[in-house]
Design an enzyme around this catalytic site. Sequence first.
Site, PDB file in Angstrom:
ATOM      1  N   ASP A 125       0.864  -1.187   0.000  1.00 23.15           N
ATOM      2  CA  ASP A 125       0.000   0.000   0.000  1.00 23.15           C
ATOM      3  C   ASP A 125       0.897   1.232   0.000  1.00 23.15           C
ATOM      4  O   ASP A 125       1.336   1.672   1.067  1.00 23.15           O
ATOM      5  CB  ASP A 125      -0.889   0.034   1.246  1.00 23.15           C
ATOM      6  CG  ASP A 125      -1.946  -1.043   1.230  1.00 23.15           C
ATOM      7  OD1 ASP A 125      -3.042  -0.778   0.714  1.00 23.15           O
ATOM      8  OD2 ASP A 125      -1.691  -2.143   1.745  1.00 23.15           O
ATOM      9  N   HIS A 237     -11.489  -2.163   9.707  1.00 29.77           N
ATOM     10  CA  HIS A 237     -10.523  -3.012  10.397  1.00 29.77           C
ATOM     11  C   HIS A 237     -11.113  -3.550  11.700  1.00 29.77           C
ATOM     12  O   HIS A 237     -10.761  -4.659  12.136  1.00 29.77           O
ATOM     13  CB  HIS A 237      -9.247  -2.229  10.720  1.00 29.77           C
ATOM     14  CG  HIS A 237      -8.380  -1.980   9.537  1.00 29.77           C
ATOM     15  ND1 HIS A 237      -8.591  -0.936   8.669  1.00 29.77           N
ATOM     16  CD2 HIS A 237      -7.286  -2.641   9.064  1.00 29.77           C
ATOM     17  CE1 HIS A 237      -7.672  -0.963   7.717  1.00 29.77           C
ATOM     18  NE2 HIS A 237      -6.882  -1.981   7.931  1.00 29.77           N
ATOM     19  N   ASP A 310      -9.895  -6.766   0.369  1.00 33.19           N
ATOM     20  CA  ASP A 310      -9.134  -6.142   1.445  1.00 33.19           C
ATOM     21  C   ASP A 310      -8.731  -7.257   2.407  1.00 33.19           C
ATOM     22  O   ASP A 310      -9.169  -8.406   2.262  1.00 33.19           O
ATOM     23  CB  ASP A 310      -9.991  -5.072   2.134  1.00 33.19           C
ATOM     24  CG  ASP A 310      -9.156  -3.945   2.734  1.00 33.19           C
ATOM     25  OD1 ASP A 310      -7.950  -4.142   2.960  1.00 33.19           O
ATOM     26  OD2 ASP A 310      -9.711  -2.864   2.973  1.00 33.19           O
TER      27      ASP A 310
END
Length: 565
Positions: A125, A237, A310
């Site tokens: 990332d 998350h 993800d």
Amino acid sequence: MNIKLLKKVPAAAAVFLAVSLIFAETGNNAETYDFWSNVPSEKLADYFVENMSNSELLSQILMFGWAGEEPSVLLNQWVTERGLGSVKVFGWNTDNTELVAKSIASLQKKAQSRKFRIPLFVATDQEGGWIRHVKGDTTETPGNMAIGASGYPVDAYYSGYYISREIKALGINMNFAPTVDIYTNKKSTVIGPRSFSSESEYVGELGAGFVAGSLAAGVIPTAKHFPGHGDTSLDSHTKLPEIGIDLKTLESRELVPFKYLISENIPAIMSAHLSFPRIIASGEPASLSKTFLTDILRNQLGYQGLIITDDMQMEGAWGYAGTVSRAVTLAIEAGNDIIIFSKTADFADRLWTTNLALMDSNTQFKLSVKNAARRVLLYKLNYFKGGNAAPLYPDIATLKEKVPDPEGQKFFLTQACRSITAYKNTGLPYKQENDEKILLAGQIQFPEFFEEAKKRYTNCTEFKFDYEMGPNQAAWMRDNILANASDCETIIICVANERSASIAEKLRGCGKKVIVMSVLTPVHVLDMKWADTVLLGYSYSPYTFKALFAALYGDFVPTGTLPLD
């Protein structure tokens, strides 16, 4: 090819015969055939998936990260013994840039030792600005919101280009960027300055520029987070965010940037752990939803590239599914091609054993894995044989010449200058008079704030606080900032978040000259027009602080525009 002959044999045998005939036509021996053989990519991808075991097929669609600076023994075993398809470089691996490159080379060498010699996708990332997983010697750039503020699409192009050139030199071939989420919810703590703008068409235009620059540099870009993470203040998350919009709003707003990028042939899109209960009543995450990934993304929008989840160890994924292994099953059935995990799974982990067993018992599930593996393999073939791929074995001897990128450093300084926004420009330029005393109030973690100020101004005193303050520390700082400024005529304060904004608010009506410098999201200073001057910088990059103080001093007139409604 004899069609009548094919009709006389069972289906499985027919497939084997067809593949054998393909390679007979090319003059290659199938027993010695590998990734680098001179055969059209489509045919080679077909050959691989027909000759791979279930274990090899499932491994090819998995991407694992590793804890620590160097790849673990376990990760190496996944590559050598099971043919793992992809690895991920996270922020905890990357303080030593040279070691990152050596680790990647070592893993690629192991991948090349297997019979098919299929290279790894190596991802990270490196969005720029706030999110920069590969640290070490790489450039800390102004970021997406700074690009949005500059108003120049070419800034998006060259940001993608120079960021990609640096990570490519390390052997990283895939970047989970750009973020094309729209900055809709101003309370968002997970997107914020990672967004280009709150205007969907503009986000799409700048995202397309970033993608073009990345591809020109030779790195695969990945647009995220589909179908759009910008309208929530929650972080996937730690929980599954619910976004309460209907399908019409989604199509006219969140999906607009993705439509732009699909029309530009974006090679990869990341699916997000986000729930849209007004669109799917069950509340399933988009990342595990066939409706979102197959019906909307593939069929309605016509997307042909890779779909990548993800991190599946985020609660937004497994929390809905109940277990990680079940989340993996749903992700594959929904239409994802690569399944990401931030850590390396054990060999006997249920995410592996359960789904491998399902391939044996469920023909449709095996076909889903097989189709995903073929798409991954085809993209690998086209990328690694395309003439502009990242090296499998980075050149360590020349690494310091390429990272940080010398041309990129010059560009990012000029880009930072173009982004600076005078939200309130009273008192610009600011020149110190009669050696007036200045209080510099800012974060301990941003030494460039103090360094750049002292290059321009003398007789400065410092008031430092932490970037992430607890409520008690923030209260103490609020109570004491004016006492520390008692003999100062001017206060220059850096605001990066809600807590530092609360310290700045203590200066309202204090009778002193107050200059506010905002970094990261500017939403915390939008009500601070009571200050004498408010400058927006959008990141804590060294280039941003240099540009902020250059604008304050009068070296240039800031022309950036606030990219928010």
